[in-house]
Design a protein around this motif. Structure first.
Motif, PDB file in Angstrom:
ATOM      1  N   VAL A  95       0.912  -1.179   0.005  1.00 39.46           N
ATOM      2  CA  VAL A  95       0.036  -0.079  -0.062  1.00 39.46           C
ATOM      3  C   VAL A  95       0.891   1.216  -0.196  1.00 39.46           C
ATOM      4  N   SER A  96       0.312   2.419  -0.552  1.00 38.56           N
ATOM      5  CA  SER A  96       1.242   3.630  -0.839  1.00 38.56           C
ATOM      6  C   SER A  96       0.277   4.743  -0.663  1.00 38.56           C
ATOM      7  N   PRO A  97       0.778   5.813  -0.409  1.00 37.08           N
ATOM      8  CA  PRO A  97      -0.194   7.093  -0.236  1.00 37.08           C
ATOM      9  C   PRO A  97      -0.416   7.649  -1.664  1.00 37.08           C
ATOM     10  N   GLN A  98      -1.677   7.535  -1.933  1.00 38.32           N
ATOM     11  CA  GLN A  98      -2.307   8.034  -3.448  1.00 38.32           C
ATOM     12  C   GLN A  98      -3.216   9.348  -3.203  1.00 38.32           C
ATOM     13  N   PRO A  99      -3.416   9.697  -4.357  1.00 36.68           N
ATOM     14  CA  PRO A  99      -4.068  11.000  -4.429  1.00 36.68           C
ATOM     15  C   PRO A  99      -5.476  10.969  -3.884  1.00 36.68           C
ATOM     16  N   ALA A 100      -5.961  11.750  -2.700  1.00 39.28           N
ATOM     17  CA  ALA A 100      -7.382  11.803  -2.279  1.00 39.28           C
ATOM     18  C   ALA A 100      -8.037  13.082  -2.146  1.00 39.28           C
ATOM     19  N   ALA A 101      -7.843  13.882  -1.208  1.00 37.43           N
ATOM     20  CA  ALA A 101      -8.319  15.290  -1.352  1.00 37.43           C
ATOM     21  C   ALA A 101      -7.452  16.196  -2.280  1.00 37.43           C
ATOM     22  N   ALA A 102      -6.337  15.810  -2.371  1.00 37.81           N
ATOM     23  CA  ALA A 102      -5.544  16.313  -3.322  1.00 37.81           C
ATOM     24  C   ALA A 102      -5.345  15.458  -4.742  1.00 37.81           C
ATOM     25  N   GLU A 103      -5.371  16.115  -5.586  1.00 38.87           N
ATOM     26  CA  GLU A 103      -5.465  15.187  -6.997  1.00 38.87           C
ATOM     27  C   GLU A 103      -4.053  14.944  -7.529  1.00 38.87           C
ATOM     28  N   ARG A 104      -3.041  15.818  -6.975  1.00 37.88           N
ATOM     29  CA  ARG A 104      -1.670  15.505  -7.221  1.00 37.88           C
ATOM     30  C   ARG A 104      -0.782  16.659  -6.320  1.00 37.88           C
ATOM     31  N   PHE A 105       0.566  16.168  -6.497  1.00 40.08           N
ATOM     32  CA  PHE A 105       1.471  17.083  -5.645  1.00 40.08           C
ATOM     33  C   PHE A 105       2.883  17.282  -6.303  1.00 40.08           C
ATOM     34  N   GLU A 106       3.716  18.104  -6.193  1.00 43.38           N
ATOM     35  CA  GLU A 106       5.105  18.139  -6.669  1.00 43.38           C
ATOM     36  C   GLU A 106       5.835  18.650  -5.391  1.00 43.38           C
ATOM     37  N   VAL A 107       6.927  18.059  -5.486  1.00 36.76           N
ATOM     38  CA  VAL A 107       8.098  18.282  -4.506  1.00 36.76           C
ATOM     39  C   VAL A 107       9.452  19.060  -5.094  1.00 36.76           C
ATOM     40  N   SER A 108       9.756  20.041  -4.414  1.00 36.72           N
ATOM     41  CA  SER A 108      10.875  20.621  -4.963  1.00 36.72           C
ATOM     42  C   SER A 108      12.223  19.891  -5.079  1.00 36.72           C
ATOM     43  N   GLU A 109      12.959  20.373  -5.636  1.00 38.53           N
ATOM     44  CA  GLU A 109      14.427  19.712  -5.838  1.00 38.53           C
ATOM     45  C   GLU A 109      15.148  19.140  -4.669  1.00 38.53           C
ATOM     46  N   ASP A 110      14.918  19.956  -3.612  1.00 33.17           N
ATOM     47  CA  ASP A 110      15.811  19.852  -2.241  1.00 33.17           C
ATOM     48  C   ASP A 110      14.703  19.211  -1.234  1.00 33.17           C
ATOM     49  N   GLY A 111      13.479  18.631  -1.781  1.00 35.88           N
ATOM     50  CA  GLY A 111      12.755  17.625  -1.071  1.00 35.88           C
ATOM     51  C   GLY A 111      12.202  18.353   0.136  1.00 35.88           C
ATOM     52  N   ARG A 112      11.977  19.709   0.197  1.00 40.37           N
ATOM     53  CA  ARG A 112      11.467  20.357   1.188  1.00 40.37           C
ATOM     54  C   ARG A 112      10.055  20.987   1.105  1.00 40.37           C
ATOM     55  N   VAL A 113       9.811  21.545  -0.065  1.00 42.24           N
ATOM     56  CA  VAL A 113       8.636  22.051  -0.499  1.00 42.24           C
ATOM     57  C   VAL A 113       7.537  21.269  -1.353  1.00 42.24           C
ATOM     58  N   TYR A 114       6.553  21.043  -0.443  1.00 38.78           N
ATOM     59  CA  TYR A 114       5.386  20.173  -1.207  1.00 38.78           C
ATOM     60  C   TYR A 114       4.289  20.991  -1.643  1.00 38.78           C
ATOM     61  N   THR A 115       3.788  20.926  -2.842  1.00 33.38           N
ATOM     62  CA  THR A 115       2.625  21.783  -3.565  1.00 33.38           C
ATOM     63  C   THR A 115       1.596  20.761  -3.635  1.00 33.38           C
ATOM     64  N   PHE A 116       0.551  20.836  -2.878  1.00 28.53           N
ATOM     65  CA  PHE A 116      -0.786  19.993  -3.034  1.00 28.53           C
ATOM     66  C   PHE A 116      -1.869  20.761  -3.843  1.00 28.53           C
ATOM     67  N   HIS A 117      -2.316  20.075  -4.938  1.00 32.58           N
ATOM     68  CA  HIS A 117      -3.413  20.808  -5.674  1.00 32.58           C
ATOM     69  C   HIS A 117      -4.809  19.992  -5.119  1.00 32.58           C
ATOM     70  N   ILE A 118      -5.759  20.778  -4.320  1.00 32.47           N
ATOM     71  CA  ILE A 118      -6.791  20.177  -3.964  1.00 32.47           C
ATOM     72  C   ILE A 118      -7.655  20.244  -5.232  1.00 32.47           C
TER      73      ILE A 118
END
Length: 677
Positions: free
Chosen positions: A76-99
């Motif tokens: 099992v793994s985390p899959q899109p739910a309330a957020a349909e997708r997300f991106e992660v910055s190159e340094d792994g610190r900033v996540y951008t979730f699209h509701i």
């Protein structure tokens, strides 16, 4: 055939008054809450996951039923739910979730990024006192907000202590809606003189007294309210005492003086459908955390309208999950109904679900065999050999990332010595427990971190060793147990926990000459006793929140609210903190290994065994997904009646409470009588 007199076993479940449910399961003890910020237990977890949903959701991959045979764990793994997708910055610190724009609350209003900022602020707020707030400490500024740590130059938010008529709280004991908030920059602090403590006052008591004493602190803040000029204002949590320290400005009473959440904590709603999260360091398992209920959203309007805990009542609650809470009957059931506003409602196949409050494993098995349950979440250990033989196509068992252990109250006078605690651990024959009590394939826990986590190899195990245990006991000042008062073992009152406690009581007596007393408590009372250190030795279990050693090891840091042992070790804290910022996987795992070595040496906890799942599931139930987290999303479960269902006869199998299951018609599905299954 042996029939158990079901009417006389003392629970209030009634199957004759209600329309039938599509799916019925036993949910263990009565839940304490379905407030995602306050819940801690597995029974609560199941209901919260039905009624709410996070940015992501833990699910199996598409097509898993065709790929994985019966009896095999499914990834099992985390899959899109309330957020349909997300991106992660190159340094792994900033996540951008699209509701997703189709995400809605059960009242029909849209789920937005602002719901998550409010909910995470609520979980982190000191007054909420969430035991799971630490799961948000990965965010920039979250720890400081959660612990009300401020320093000169910080932007602050001050909740004023005002009468309701002047913008204050409607109810003084309700955090939301909050009183009027003013914001500004901290320019000065005036503290009372430090307290002097007697030499015999312990560190925790000193810390509590110091915190109370510091409520007289005066905060001088450069406040800039909208439409007004900047001005210096003074605030305090204890105005009468603070007035003796400072007289340059009038001192205004405040409920809280905190870092400004909007400016300092790493979560921001960029717009209604974009959530930006900034972490302190790269955290590979952060997506898994967003699929864990402490990070789920709550409906702000609902919380502020009804207050806590009334907002969670069935007639008030507003959720964003696949199901809605229709009603709750104490000592009976929680009924869930499908939510028509859920974004993926078309793929939710169950319309009505009953979660029964069943403390007894024997009761649960009887109801399952009688046809009143579709899923028994656990079965009596004594029945497992027979169940494996006669109900193989209904018994789902596989390894899971869960450890059964005992906490030790290290602040108790009798248990402060680590040599004594280690002796207690070494004197437990864990192989005996898994072989003769649990019987489902569990493995002895010689460490606290379960096997199977990629890249991690633990320290040398703490194996069964009576000779070493006796030697350590003597070194602790209690040769052959002489002079040591009886030790009390606390457990939540479930058959298996009582049996294990009895066996460990026997082992300590035979191997060490130590006497133990047993005390079983109802679930809620047991949780309170554990949290308040009102115990000596206490049964516990921990399910992985995500597949990483950290989920088992950061529990025991000094300030973690789940520690609940009183144990503190600065070297251990430093190792866990270092692992949190270590980017090199091999070095990170080495830090964890060193930390676990300290844990096994000082023994604030006694690992007993690693779980396997023990689920009984009717063959008509599809979508039941065995996995290492033993998490079973109700949204993917469906019912497929066999073609011969109409010819099936009522189940006639009952469990007496010993090791025998009396088989009636095992070749037919047991059909529920009186409606609910």
């Amino acid at each position: 055939m042996l029939l158990l007199a079901i009417a006389g076993v003392g629970w209030a479940i009634n199957f004759s008054e209600l329309p039938p449910a599509d799916f019925t399961f036993d949910n263990g003890s009565e839940i304490q809450t379905i407030d995602q910020a306050r819940a801690t237990g597995e029974p609560e977890n199941r209901i919260i996951n039905a009624c709410f949903e996070g940015l992501l959701s833990t699910l199996p991959e598409a097509g898993w039923e065709q790929k994985y045979p019966f009896g095999e764990n499914v990834p099992v793994s985390p899959q899109p739910a309330a957020a349909e997708r997300f991106e992660v910055s190159e340094d792994g610190r900033v996540y951008t979730f699209h509701i997703r724009k189709s995400a809605k609350w059960s009242d029909g209003s849209p789920v937005t990024a602002h719901d998550f900022t409010f909910s995470w602020m609520r979980t982190l707020h000191p007054e909420t006192a969430s035991q799971y707030s630490f799961q948000l400490h990965y965010l920039v500024g979250a720890l400081e907000y959660n612990t009300a740590v401020v320093k000169l130059g910080d932007p602050l938010e001050i909740e004023l202590d005002l009468p309701a008529s002047q913008g204050g709280r409607r109810d003084p004991i309700q955090l939301f809606p909050r009183s009027k908030i003013v914001r500004g920059q901290l320019v000065r602090m005036v503290d009372p003189a430090p307290l002097e403590h007697a030499a015999d006052v312990d560190a925790d008591t000193r810390a509590a007294k110091d915190a109370k004493h510091l409520e007289a602190r005066v905060f001088i803040v450069n406040v800039a309210e909208p439409g007004a000029r900047e001005e210096l204002r003074a605030f305090s949590l204890d105005v009468p005492r603070s007035q003796k320290l400072f007289s340059e400005l009038p001192i205004e009473p405040a409920h809280h003086v905190l870092p400004d959440f909007e400016k300092t904590v790493g979560v921001k709603a960029l717009d209604d459908h974009t959530l930006e999260v900034t972490l302190i360091n790269r955290t590979a398992y952060f997506p898994a955390l967003t699929a864990f209920y402490p990070l789920y959203p709550v409906n702000r309007k609902c919380v502020e309208t009804f207050g806590s805990p009334d907002w969670t009542k069935p007639e008030n609650i507003v959720g964003n999950g696949p199901f809605k809470l229709q009603f709750r009957r104490i000592r009976d059931r929680i009924r869930l109904v499908k939510s028509d506003t859920y974004w993926d409602a078309a793929n939710v196949k169950l319309n009505i679900i009953d979660a029964l409050a069943i403390k007894s494993e024997t009761t649960a098995l009887n109801l399952y065999l009688k046809g009143n349950l579709d899923w028994a979440t656990i079965v009596p250990a004594a029945t497992i050999p027979t169940i494996k033989k006669d109900y193989a196509d209904q018994f789902h068992t596989a390894p899971q990332l869960t450890v059964y252990f005992y906490r030790i109250n290290t602040t108790h006078p009798s248990l402060k010595n680590p040599k004594l605690r280690k002796a207690l651990s070494l004197a437990i024959d864990k192989q005996n427990i898994v072989e003769f009590i649990t019987k489902a394939g569990e493995s002895p826990a010689w460490t606290i971190v379960p096997p199977g986590l990629t890249g991690y190899e633990g320290p040398p195990p703490l194996a069964y060793d009576i000779a070493q245990a006796k030697a350590l006991l003597a070194e602790a000042g209690y040769p052959d147990g002489s002079g040591l008062p009886p030790i009390e073992i606390l457990y939540n009152d479930v058959d298996l926990h009582r049996t294990i406690a009895e066996r460990i009581q026997q082992m300590w007596r035979q191997n060490l000459g130590i006497e133990a007393k047993l005390r079983g408590l109802e679930w809620g009372v047991y949780l309170d006793a554990q949290q308040n250190l009102a115990y000596q030795v206490c049964r516990a279990g921990w399910v992985a929140d995500y597949p990483d050693p950290n989920t088992f090891l950061d529990l025991w840091t000094s300030e973690n609210t789940h520690n609940q042992t009183g144990w503190k070790n600065p070297a251990y804290d430093k190792l866990i903190a270092a692992a949190a910022i270590e980017a090199d996987t091999q070095k990170r795992m080495s830090l964890f290994r060193d930390a676990e070595k300290i844990l096994l040496e000082e023994c604030p906890i006694l690992p007993v065994y690693f779980y396997v799942s023990k689920n009984m599931v009717k063959t008509r139930v599809k979508g039941f997904c065995p996995n290492v987290l033993n998490y079973h999303p109700l949204k993917i479960i469906r019912i497929e009646e066999p073609a011969t269902a109409s010819a099936a006869i009522p189940g006639t199998d009952f469990y007496r409470g010993d090791s025998s299951v009396i088989s009636g018609n095992q070749s037919h599905r047991a059909v529920a009588q009186g409606g609910a299954r």
